[in-house]
Design an enzyme around this catalytic site. Structure first.
Site, PDB file in Angstrom:
ATOM      1  N   ARG A 142     -11.772  -5.633  -6.711  1.00  0.00           N
ATOM      2  CA  ARG A 142     -11.419  -6.150  -5.390  1.00  0.00           C
ATOM      3  C   ARG A 142     -12.691  -6.402  -4.579  1.00  0.00           C
ATOM      4  O   ARG A 142     -13.576  -5.553  -4.503  1.00  0.00           O
ATOM      5  CB  ARG A 142     -10.538  -5.115  -4.696  1.00  0.00           C
ATOM      6  N   PHE A 169       0.864  -1.184   0.000  1.00  0.00           N
ATOM      7  CA  PHE A 169       0.000   0.000   0.000  1.00  0.00           C
ATOM      8  C   PHE A 169       0.902   1.236   0.000  1.00  0.00           C
ATOM      9  O   PHE A 169       1.828   1.316   0.805  1.00  0.00           O
ATOM     10  CB  PHE A 169      -0.885  -0.032   1.248  1.00  0.00           C
ATOM     11  N   ASP A 190       2.321  -4.561   9.222  1.00  0.00           N
ATOM     12  CA  ASP A 190       1.118  -3.758   9.032  1.00  0.00           C
ATOM     13  C   ASP A 190      -0.061  -4.724   8.928  1.00  0.00           C
ATOM     14  O   ASP A 190      -0.080  -5.594   8.047  1.00  0.00           O
ATOM     15  CB  ASP A 190       1.271  -2.911   7.760  1.00  0.00           C
ATOM     16  N   TYR A 211     -10.606   1.379  10.693  1.00  0.00           N
ATOM     17  CA  TYR A 211     -11.844   1.556   9.907  1.00  0.00           C
ATOM     18  C   TYR A 211     -12.104   0.456   8.879  1.00  0.00           C
ATOM     19  O   TYR A 211     -13.071   0.529   8.149  1.00  0.00           O
ATOM     20  CB  TYR A 211     -11.861   2.928   9.209  1.00  0.00           C
ATOM     21  N   LYS A 212     -11.230  -0.554   8.802  1.00  0.00           N
ATOM     22  CA  LYS A 212     -11.474  -1.639   7.843  1.00  0.00           C
ATOM     23  C   LYS A 212     -12.251  -2.746   8.562  1.00  0.00           C
ATOM     24  O   LYS A 212     -13.401  -2.526   8.923  1.00  0.00           O
ATOM     25  CB  LYS A 212     -10.158  -2.093   7.222  1.00  0.00           C
TER      26      LYS A 212
HETATM   27  C1  LIG Z   1      -5.647   1.109   4.619  1.00  0.00           C
HETATM   28  C2  LIG Z   1      -4.165   1.043   4.756  1.00  0.00           C
HETATM   29  C3  LIG Z   1      -3.447   2.107   5.294  1.00  0.00           C
HETATM   30  C4  LIG Z   1      -4.159   3.364   5.689  1.00  0.00           C
HETATM   31  O1  LIG Z   1      -3.344   4.310   6.283  1.00  0.00           O
HETATM   32  P1  LIG Z   1      -4.003   5.620   6.892  1.00  0.00           P
HETATM   33  O2  LIG Z   1      -2.877   6.303   7.525  1.00  0.00           O
HETATM   34  O3  LIG Z   1      -5.075   5.178   7.855  1.00  0.00           O
HETATM   35  O4  LIG Z   1      -4.642   6.395   5.790  1.00  0.00           O
HETATM   36  C5  LIG Z   1      -2.078   1.958   5.456  1.00  0.00           C
HETATM   37  N1  LIG Z   1      -1.445   0.820   5.085  1.00  0.00           N
HETATM   38  C6  LIG Z   1      -2.117  -0.228   4.554  1.00  0.00           C
HETATM   39  C7  LIG Z   1      -1.391  -1.456   4.167  1.00  0.00           C
HETATM   40  C8  LIG Z   1      -3.493  -0.135   4.357  1.00  0.00           C
HETATM   41  O5  LIG Z   1      -4.149  -1.151   3.817  1.00  0.00           O
END
Ligand SMILES: *Cc1c(COP(=O)(O)O)cnc(C)c1O
Length: 414
Positions: free
Chosen positions: A373, A130, A199, A224-225
């Site tokens: 997805r 990501f 992560d 939030y996921k």
């Molecule tokens: C959703 C996600 C993020 C989100 O980061 P924010 O700082 O909350 O915007 C970061 N890393 C991964 C791998 C994600 O899937």
């Protein structure tokens, strides 16, 4: 494909009827006539959260005012909420705290890890992660002068060496849904003296994560996921107990101070994981996340994972059966233990195809350049939804329904 996987609607409905987690769906306020397969991007709203937030607003804020930091126990909410998440990620209660965003927690943890390894100058990260994870590592590299080395996921093991200070990986990849073997990679990294940051954005709340069993050093993850904390919910950070006493994170704000309300001028980190805090928490968000986590009450995480595997397996089987010759390629590993709780398909017209699905009330998402997805949240998704999604996808691809101007125009959030 396993031959026992059902392929008729009545068999699929039978899976819903015998689903041991069926009782969890009513814990969520889901829109009628929609199939929501995007809980890996924004989790659905647990039905009791609005009443809790109304209480926070009308009683605790409006009436209690500043006293609510004490009287309504607002102040320890990040620790309390962290303790709830700890249970989901295989950590002890005092090893997880809720704070900031995933990006910011990653920054804090990467710098802290580098400071623990002053003889080493390399941050090892992965291609295809990501983007924010890679951007933050780039920023840390610029700031510290350490070198950032990015390798493909298959090359991580061989790229580990005694030069590497810290390895930063995402447990389940946001695009492909591929999952790393956390225990094996952590063990190999530790043999070479490398610290590991995991992560957990796409694993926390979707499967049992075993941070301490794997010997993990640090982890970050999203509220939030699959944790369903609501848009922009605060994130969490894990630090293994053995590292907490000498952990020095760079954002030395007053909430991480040993005695924030002494208002002294010299920074002194809190002895506990509170030292990962920076400033005042986004309190409404923390309290919403805390309430949302009640949706996991009484849920056995092995059962949660079994359902997640069954949902993704069913989706893959139905795609194999129904989408042959329609230009769709599976991008997620077929081996259940190598994937998370999502399945990704590639198709050259992925963007308008997803828009056409959404117009039919089936919500997944698109990831550039060509990925469709689908996230399967085992707390609330049903097997029949999987069936209907693949059927609709087939109709859209066969009819060319996606090829219309309103589906082809790109929106700003995809
Ligand atoms: C959703 C996600 C993020 C989100 O980061 P924010 O700082 O909350 O915007 C970061 N890393 C991964 C791998 C994600 O899937």
């Amino acid at each position: 494909m396993s031959s026992s996987t059902p392929c008729r609607l009545d068999q699929v409905q039978q899976l819903d009827e015998s689903d041991p987690l069926a009782f969890c769906r009513q814990r969520f306020a889901l829109p009628q006539h929609k199939i929501y397969l995007d809980g890996n991007s924004l989790g659905a709203m647990p039905a009791h959260v609005p009443a809790r937030i109304e209480q926070v607003l009308k009683e605790e804020w409006a009436q209690g005012l500043i006293n609510s930091w004490n009287d309504a126990d607002w102040y320890p909410a990040p620790q309390r909420t962290g303790a709830r998440i700890a249970h989901l990620v295989g950590a002890q209660a005092h090893e997880v705290i809720v704070a900031d965003s995933t990006s910011i927690n990653l920054f804090k943890v990467l710098v802290a890890a580098l400071r623990m390894q002053p003889q080493r100058r390399v941050i090892l990260a992965e291609n295809g992660n990501f983007p924010t994870d890679v951007y933050i590592a780039q920023g840390v590299s610029e700031l510290t002068g350490c070198q950032l080395q990015c390798v493909d996921p298959e090359q991580v093991m061989e790229a580990l060496s005694e030069e590497v200070a810290v390895l930063s990986l995402t447990h389940v990849n946001f695009k492909s849904g591929r999952r790393y073997d956390m225990a094996a990679i952590t063990a190999r990294a530790h043999e070479l003296g490398v610290l590991v940051v995991w992560d957990l954005c796409h694993s926390a709340g979707a499967m049992p994560v075993r941070l301490n069993a794997a010997g993990a050093d640090f982890a970050v993850g999203c509220g939030y996921k699959y944790l369903n904390g609501g848009p922009g919910a605060p994130a969490f950070v894990f630090v293994a107990e053995r590292h907490i006493p000498h952990l020095r994170q760079p954002l030395t704000g007053w909430h991480g101070h040993a005695k924030p309300f002494d208002f002294t001028h010299k920074y002194q980190p809190h002895p506990s994981l509170d030292r990962m805090l920076v400033g005042t928490a986004p309190q409404l968000g923390v309290l919403a996340l805390e309430a949302a986590l009640e949706a996991f009450d009484g849920v056995d995480l092995q059962v949660l994972r079994a359902k997640s595997e069954a949902l993704t397996e069913l989706f893959i089987t139905l795609c194999d059966q129904q989408l042959q010759g329609l230009g769709v390629t599976l991008c997620t590993p077929r081996q259940a233990e190598q994937r998370g709780s999502q399945v990704s398909l590639s198709h050259p017209q992925a963007y308008p195809v997803m828009q056409a699905l959404i117009a039919r009330g089936i919500v997944g998402d698109f990831r550039a350049p060509d990925i469709l997805r689908f996230g399967f949240a085992p707390l609330y998704n049903r097997y029949q939804e999987v069936w209907e999604c693949v059927g609709a996808l087939r109709e859209i691809l066969v009819s060319g329904e996606w090829n219309q101007p309103q589906f082809l125009a790109r929106k700003s959030v995809t």
